[in-house]
Motif scaffolding. Structure first.
Motif, PDB file in Angstrom:
ATOM      1  N   GLY A  72     -18.870  18.558 -13.698  1.00  0.00           N
ATOM      2  CA  GLY A  72     -18.748  17.425 -13.080  1.00  0.00           C
ATOM      3  C   GLY A  72     -18.088  17.554 -11.621  1.00  0.00           C
ATOM      4  N   THR A  73     -17.840  16.326 -11.138  1.00  0.00           N
ATOM      5  CA  THR A  73     -17.135  16.333  -9.919  1.00  0.00           C
ATOM      6  C   THR A  73     -16.237  15.171  -9.931  1.00  0.00           C
ATOM      7  OG1 THR A  73     -17.138  16.396  -7.356  1.00  0.00           O
ATOM      8  CG2 THR A  73     -18.820  14.957  -8.612  1.00  0.00           C
ATOM      9  N   ILE A  74     -15.048  15.186  -9.320  1.00  0.00           N
ATOM     10  CA  ILE A  74     -13.997  14.087  -9.116  1.00  0.00           C
ATOM     11  C   ILE A  74     -14.427  13.379  -7.785  1.00  0.00           C
ATOM     12  CG2 ILE A  74     -11.606  13.376  -8.865  1.00  0.00           C
ATOM     13  CD1 ILE A  74     -11.060  15.994 -10.408  1.00  0.00           C
ATOM     14  N   ILE A  75     -14.670  12.202  -7.880  1.00  0.00           N
ATOM     15  CA  ILE A  75     -15.291  11.570  -6.732  1.00  0.00           C
ATOM     16  C   ILE A  75     -14.312  10.624  -6.027  1.00  0.00           C
ATOM     17  CG2 ILE A  75     -17.572  11.512  -7.526  1.00  0.00           C
ATOM     18  CD1 ILE A  75     -17.338   8.558  -8.453  1.00  0.00           C
ATOM     19  N   SER A  76     -13.088  10.142  -6.435  1.00  0.00           N
ATOM     20  CA  SER A  76     -12.003   9.491  -5.959  1.00  0.00           C
ATOM     21  C   SER A  76     -10.748   9.898  -6.785  1.00  0.00           C
ATOM     22  CB  SER A  76     -12.559   8.058  -5.653  1.00  0.00           C
ATOM     23  OG  SER A  76     -12.448   7.247  -7.188  1.00  0.00           O
ATOM     24  N   ALA A  77      -9.767   9.256  -6.396  1.00  0.00           N
ATOM     25  CA  ALA A  77      -8.461   9.424  -6.982  1.00  0.00           C
ATOM     26  C   ALA A  77      -7.385   8.566  -6.458  1.00  0.00           C
ATOM     27  CB  ALA A  77      -7.727  10.784  -6.592  1.00  0.00           C
ATOM     28  N   GLY A  78      -6.707   8.116  -7.372  1.00  0.00           N
ATOM     29  CA  GLY A  78      -5.602   7.028  -7.199  1.00  0.00           C
ATOM     30  C   GLY A  78      -4.338   7.442  -7.644  1.00  0.00           C
ATOM     31  N   MET A  79      -3.083   6.784  -7.398  1.00  0.00           N
ATOM     32  CA  MET A  79      -1.928   7.393  -7.582  1.00  0.00           C
ATOM     33  C   MET A  79      -0.705   6.061  -7.821  1.00  0.00           C
ATOM     34  SD  MET A  79       0.401  10.262  -5.710  1.00  0.00           S
ATOM     35  CE  MET A  79       0.205   9.516  -4.100  1.00  0.00           C
ATOM     36  N   ALA A  80      -0.017   6.303  -8.778  1.00  0.00           N
ATOM     37  CA  ALA A  80       0.863   5.311  -9.132  1.00  0.00           C
ATOM     38  C   ALA A  80       2.370   6.039  -9.071  1.00  0.00           C
ATOM     39  CB  ALA A  80       0.655   4.441 -10.398  1.00  0.00           C
ATOM     40  N   ALA A 158      11.490  13.142  12.208  1.00  0.00           N
ATOM     41  CA  ALA A 158      11.588  12.865  10.676  1.00  0.00           C
ATOM     42  C   ALA A 158      11.064  11.581  10.334  1.00  0.00           C
ATOM     43  CB  ALA A 158      13.253  13.001  10.610  1.00  0.00           C
ATOM     44  N   PHE A 159      10.678  11.606   9.028  1.00  0.00           N
ATOM     45  CA  PHE A 159      10.330  10.651   8.538  1.00  0.00           C
ATOM     46  C   PHE A 159      11.273   9.901   7.364  1.00  0.00           C
ATOM     47  CE2 PHE A 159       5.467  11.239   9.053  1.00  0.00           C
ATOM     48  CZ  PHE A 159       5.309  10.222   9.852  1.00  0.00           C
ATOM     49  N   PHE A 160      11.533   8.797   7.163  1.00  0.00           N
ATOM     50  CA  PHE A 160      12.151   8.012   5.925  1.00  0.00           C
ATOM     51  C   PHE A 160      11.184   7.369   5.169  1.00  0.00           C
ATOM     52  CE2 PHE A 160      14.496   4.587   4.282  1.00  0.00           C
ATOM     53  CZ  PHE A 160      15.286   5.386   3.377  1.00  0.00           C
ATOM     54  N   GLY A 161      10.957   7.420   4.168  1.00  0.00           N
ATOM     55  CA  GLY A 161      10.346   6.401   3.372  1.00  0.00           C
ATOM     56  C   GLY A 161      10.124   6.678   1.902  1.00  0.00           C
ATOM     57  N   PRO A 162       9.442   6.175   1.072  1.00  0.00           N
ATOM     58  CA  PRO A 162       9.357   6.267  -0.328  1.00  0.00           C
ATOM     59  C   PRO A 162       8.538   7.563  -0.899  1.00  0.00           C
ATOM     60  CG  PRO A 162       7.558   4.730   0.428  1.00  0.00           C
ATOM     61  CD  PRO A 162       8.427   5.279   1.519  1.00  0.00           C
ATOM     62  N   LEU A 163       9.035   8.109  -2.161  1.00  0.00           N
ATOM     63  CA  LEU A 163       8.210   9.157  -2.656  1.00  0.00           C
ATOM     64  C   LEU A 163       6.908   9.107  -2.570  1.00  0.00           C
ATOM     65  CD1 LEU A 163       8.907  11.917  -4.002  1.00  0.00           C
ATOM     66  CD2 LEU A 163       8.805  10.647  -6.177  1.00  0.00           C
ATOM     67  N   SER A 164       6.105   7.922  -2.441  1.00  0.00           N
ATOM     68  CA  SER A 164       4.766   7.912  -2.419  1.00  0.00           C
ATOM     69  C   SER A 164       4.197   8.270  -1.030  1.00  0.00           C
ATOM     70  CB  SER A 164       4.289   6.404  -2.788  1.00  0.00           C
ATOM     71  OG  SER A 164       4.804   5.641  -1.881  1.00  0.00           O
ATOM     72  N   SER A 165       4.895   7.860  -0.081  1.00  0.00           N
ATOM     73  CA  SER A 165       4.716   8.148   1.208  1.00  0.00           C
ATOM     74  C   SER A 165       4.807   9.884   1.537  1.00  0.00           C
ATOM     75  CB  SER A 165       5.543   7.369   2.299  1.00  0.00           C
ATOM     76  OG  SER A 165       5.002   7.897   3.557  1.00  0.00           O
ATOM     77  N   TYR A 166       5.837  10.424   1.021  1.00  0.00           N
ATOM     78  CA  TYR A 166       5.781  11.806   1.007  1.00  0.00           C
ATOM     79  C   TYR A 166       4.814  12.541   0.433  1.00  0.00           C
ATOM     80  CZ  TYR A 166       7.468  16.403  -0.066  1.00  0.00           C
ATOM     81  OH  TYR A 166       7.786  17.863  -0.258  1.00  0.00           O
ATOM     82  N   LEU A 167       4.647  12.366  -1.047  1.00  0.00           N
ATOM     83  CA  LEU A 167       3.344  12.772  -1.676  1.00  0.00           C
ATOM     84  C   LEU A 167       2.061  12.631  -1.004  1.00  0.00           C
ATOM     85  CD1 LEU A 167       4.277  11.950  -5.400  1.00  0.00           C
ATOM     86  CD2 LEU A 167       4.697  14.036  -4.038  1.00  0.00           C
ATOM     87  N   THR A 168       1.662  11.487  -0.368  1.00  0.00           N
ATOM     88  CA  THR A 168       0.556  11.480   0.415  1.00  0.00           C
ATOM     89  C   THR A 168       0.407  12.236   1.398  1.00  0.00           C
ATOM     90  OG1 THR A 168       0.561   8.877  -0.258  1.00  0.00           O
ATOM     91  CG2 THR A 168      -0.629   9.523   1.547  1.00  0.00           C
ATOM     92  N   HIS A 169       1.486  12.517   2.230  1.00  0.00           N
ATOM     93  CA  HIS A 169       1.705  13.091   3.355  1.00  0.00           C
ATOM     94  C   HIS A 169       1.296  14.694   2.900  1.00  0.00           C
ATOM     95  CE1 HIS A 169       3.963  14.236   7.397  1.00  0.00           C
ATOM     96  NE2 HIS A 169       2.695  14.825   7.300  1.00  0.00           N
ATOM     97  N   VAL A 170       2.112  15.231   1.774  1.00  0.00           N
ATOM     98  CA  VAL A 170       1.744  16.639   1.284  1.00  0.00           C
ATOM     99  C   VAL A 170       0.331  16.782   0.923  1.00  0.00           C
ATOM    100  CG1 VAL A 170       2.121  17.907  -0.530  1.00  0.00           C
ATOM    101  CG2 VAL A 170       4.070  16.765   0.521  1.00  0.00           C
ATOM    102  N   LEU A 171      -0.270  15.815   0.356  1.00  0.00           N
ATOM    103  CA  LEU A 171      -1.621  15.840  -0.345  1.00  0.00           C
ATOM    104  C   LEU A 171      -2.652  15.895   0.731  1.00  0.00           C
ATOM    105  CD1 LEU A 171      -1.447  13.846  -3.599  1.00  0.00           C
ATOM    106  CD2 LEU A 171      -1.454  16.412  -3.360  1.00  0.00           C
ATOM    107  N   THR A 172      -2.660  14.886   1.638  1.00  0.00           N
ATOM    108  CA  THR A 172      -3.693  14.400   2.783  1.00  0.00           C
ATOM    109  C   THR A 172      -3.122  14.971   4.368  1.00  0.00           C
ATOM    110  OG1 THR A 172      -2.874  12.222   3.294  1.00  0.00           O
ATOM    111  CG2 THR A 172      -4.147  12.270   1.226  1.00  0.00           C
TER     112      THR A 172
END
Length: 226
Positions: A72-80, A158-172
């Motif tokens: 199979g293949t993963i076609i999209s992802a979401g994050m909480a 430097a960026f200041f922001g929520p953990l979600s933004s940091y993780l998005t930066h790491v991943l994408t």
């Protein structure tokens, strides 16, 4: 025909979980990785954001492996992600410059009195009460306690922001903040759906360090693993 899967990452206070759903909404695979919060002093609750990022990447990699084995293949992802956990990180290296201050952290509570006369304005614009739990006072505290941060911010590094933004930066490779989580920063205007200039000026927050804003339902980029 390949099976199609949807990946969900649920990043919580004490651990991170992954879920793969098929096209009928059934959970086909799940996994979790625990992490620990540090409590070095009363009111201090923090963690290493890079450890969480590594856990997220491991979970994504194992989900890819499972889907591949199932042809199979993963076609999209979401994050909480927990919403009121904030940190500073380097724009280029994406390395954390501070611990991630948990939503439980209230080390900045002593600053509430300093801004007390503005609490009604803050609540009217942001919809939340003035509190050390939210982003703005965490920003003020960290800048006060770590002098070299201000130079990093003022030089645009430097960026200041929520953990979600940091993780998005790491991943994408791109740092952005969605509206729902930006609302926990105490710097986001519910009226304009933008960073609020007067509030940033009040808390002496440099607008250049706040990641761009996007809607909650948005294409945040392509996740790159290996």
């Amino acid at each position: 025909m390949k099976n199609h899967y949807f990946l969900i990452i649920d990043q919580g206070t004490s651990g991170t979980k992954s879920f793969l759903f098929d096209e009928k909404g059934k959970v086909c695979f799940s996994e979790n990785i625990k992490h620990f919060l540090d409590r070095p002093k009363p009111l201090f609750v923090e963690c290493d954001a890079s450890i969480i990022a590594d856990a997220v990447k491991k979970l994504i990699a194992s989900s890819i492996q499972w889907a591949t084995e199932k042809r199979g293949t993963i076609i999209s992802a979401g994050m909480a992600v927990q919403r009121s956990t904030f940190l500073f990180w380097d724009k280029k290296s994406v390395r954390p410059l501070t611990p991630a201050l948990s939503w439980q952290d209230n080390r900045a509570h002593y600053l509430v009195e300093k801004f007390d006369e503005h609490k009604q304005l803050i609540c009217r614009k942001t919809g939340i009460p003035l509190s050390g739990h939210f982003g703005a006072l965490k920003y003020v505290h960290l800048i006060k306690e770590i002098p070299e941060l201000e130079q990093k911010v003022n030089s645009g590094n430097a960026f200041f922001g929520p953990l979600s933004s940091y993780l998005t930066h790491v991943l994408t490779g791109t740092a952005v903040v969605d509206h729902s989580i930006a609302g926990r920063s105490q710097l986001f205007s519910l009226g304009s759906l933008n960073w609020d200039g007067p509030l940033c000026e009040l808390f002496n927050v440099n607008l250049s360090c706040l990641p761009p804003l996007v809607p909650t339902l948005h294409n945040f980029g392509k996740v790159k693993i290996d």
